[in-house]
Design a protein around this motif. Structure first.
Motif, mmCIF file in Angstrom:
data_model
loop_
_atom_site.group_PDB
_atom_site.id
_atom_site.type_symbol
_atom_site.label_atom_id
_atom_site.label_comp_id
_atom_site.label_asym_id
_atom_site.label_seq_id
_atom_site.Cartn_x
_atom_site.Cartn_y
_atom_site.Cartn_z
ATOM 1 N N SER A 2 -11.136 10.866 -1.643
ATOM 2 C CA SER A 2 -10.428 9.605 -2.189
ATOM 3 C C SER A 2 -11.347 8.644 -2.401
ATOM 4 C CB SER A 2 -9.314 9.246 -1.408
ATOM 5 O OG SER A 2 -9.786 8.670 -0.088
ATOM 6 N N SER A 60 -12.789 4.928 -2.247
ATOM 7 C CA SER A 60 -12.955 3.978 -0.825
ATOM 8 C C SER A 60 -13.237 2.507 -1.406
ATOM 9 C CB SER A 60 -14.090 4.617 -0.175
ATOM 10 O OG SER A 60 -14.025 3.881 0.863
ATOM 11 N N THR A 85 -6.555 4.564 2.458
ATOM 12 C CA THR A 85 -7.762 4.960 3.541
ATOM 13 C C THR A 85 -8.496 3.669 3.930
ATOM 14 O OG1 THR A 85 -9.548 5.066 1.486
ATOM 15 C CG2 THR A 85 -8.245 7.028 1.997
ATOM 16 N N THR A 99 -6.951 8.422 6.747
ATOM 17 C CA THR A 99 -6.290 8.792 5.541
ATOM 18 C C THR A 99 -4.731 8.727 5.816
ATOM 19 O OG1 THR A 99 -8.171 9.899 4.587
ATOM 20 C CG2 THR A 99 -6.151 10.093 3.273
ATOM 21 N N ASN A 114 -10.185 14.415 2.040
ATOM 22 C CA ASN A 114 -10.771 13.860 2.900
ATOM 23 C C ASN A 114 -10.725 14.782 4.161
ATOM 24 O OD1 ASN A 114 -11.031 11.778 1.144
ATOM 25 N ND2 ASN A 114 -9.609 10.342 2.309
#
Length: 376
Positions: A242, A244, A337, A351, A195
């Motif tokens: 990542s 979400s 996140t 994050t 991220n």
């Protein structure tokens, strides 16, 4: 008889907030973990169309991005969250274009050129309509691959950055350091991002900090022609994004157990004089990993959360000629996140990554020939 004992513990926590305010500047930091869609809109006579409205809507988040084409018929939509989109292109006097499954990948640029046809075209005229999608960005010299979570689940490979890196041409394993050599560089010359956060191991510079792999959605491995925005890494770049949350809340549980009885074992290694020089018959290892995750919308189409907690444990016995180590290694890992899409041009991503590694064990005197612990 117990000879020695040891208790090892190390922990680390990383918390970072990356934000971007996009008005008219071409690039910002968060371009590293988002994607881009661009192209040219023209008519059947191959004339470019100005002021055609291009709209992208994220299938699961509902996030919408809209732009109009320039004088040369071109358009560029940057900082797009990864995932599948529905694209529509509209202009007065022309038939609407709809593309249902447009996949945006981390750090990638999809070139989508379109041809629009006038409304009320003579029905006796046969026209072939369509659009072209170029998934290779010819404007960039960066080499490498992107692997999505769905693709990784179909591949018979281990999870983790190094396993994915080894799928890339020009990458070889370096078993001594536990990290790959990319493009002929040493394992200490690579850099790892999640991220947009640099998660390269700070202490050694080799590999990345521990994180729950179940929370990774896409991973990009760059082997050459790397953009300067990734800093001074001389080797390759492993760039991940990542998972979400989406508008639908989703919950997931995962369990993995690798029991020792499923592993193959071979006898001790003996030299030509009959002396034991490697005790392998007593080596044992049982690995377990569990994870629970949840993700969804705190505010529909606007504010999303995703979190995963994934502890793992490895029980081991490591035999030597006259001793044997018996112990366990545990690791508590989490990732969370929060994505806030304030407007089309303003978004914030926060994050948090945390992990704690612990190890404890004891060393016993051992008779490797009898494969038993020595009596006290």
């Amino acid at each position: 008889m117990i000879k020695t004992s040891n208790l090892l513990k190390r922990s680390a926590c990383a918390l970072a907030v990356s934000g971007a305010i996009a008005i008219s500047a071409p690039t910002f930091a968060n371009d590293t973990f988002n994607g881009t869609v661009k192209g040219v809109v023209s008519n059947a006579q191959q004339q470019v169309l100005e002021n055609a409205t291009v709209t992208l809507k994220h299938k699961t988040k509902g996030v919408t991005r809209t732009i109009t084409t320039n004088e040369d018929g071109s358009y560029t939509l940057r900082k797009l969250p990864v995932g599948e989109y529905i694209m529509t292109i509209e202009k007065n006097g022309y038939e609407q274009i709809i593309e249902q499954d447009l996949l945006v990948t981390v750090g990638g640029s999809v070139v989508f050129n379109n041809t629009m046809y006038s409304v009320g075209t003579d029905m006796e005229t046969i026209e072939i309509t369509g659009s072209s999608i170029a998934r290779v960005n010819m404007e960039s010299s960066t080499g490498g691959i992107v692997v999505t979570k769905a693709e990784l689940e179909r591949l018979p490979v281990e999870t983790g950055f190094e396993a994915i890196a080894l799928l890339t041409p020009g990458v070889v394993s370096n078993g001594e350091f536990g990290a790959s050599s990319i493009g002929g560089s040493s394992s200490a010359e690579n850099a790892y991002y999640l991220n947009g956060i640099n998660i390269t191991n700070i202490k050694t510079g080799i590999g990345s900090i521990g994180l729950p792999w179940e929370g990774v959605a896409q991973t990009e491995v760059m082997t050459g022609g790397i953009d300067p925005k990734f800093g001074g890494a001389l080797g390759g770049i492993v760039n991940a994004v990542s998972k979400s949350g989406s508008n639908e809340w989703e919950f997931e549980a995962y369990a993995r157990i690798d029991p020792d009885f499923t592993r193959s074992h071979h006898d001790n290694l003996i030299d030509r004089e009959g002396n034991y020089f490697s005790n392998t018959a007593q080596d044992e290892s049982t690995f377990t990993r569990y994870s629970i995750s949840a993700g969804g919308a705190l505010i529909e189409d606007t504010l999303f959360f995703y979190g995963v907690y994934a502890p793992q444990k490895n029980d081991y016995e490591n035999g030597k000629n006259n001793t044997i180590d018996i112990g366990e290694n545990t690791s508590d890992r989490y990732l969370a996140t929060v994505d806030w899409f304030i407007t089309d041009d303003h978004s914030i991503t926060a994050t948090a990554i945390g992990f704690t590694n612990k190890g404890k064990g004891k060393t016993y005197a051992n008779d490797c020939k009898q494969k038993t612990l020595a009596s006290s």
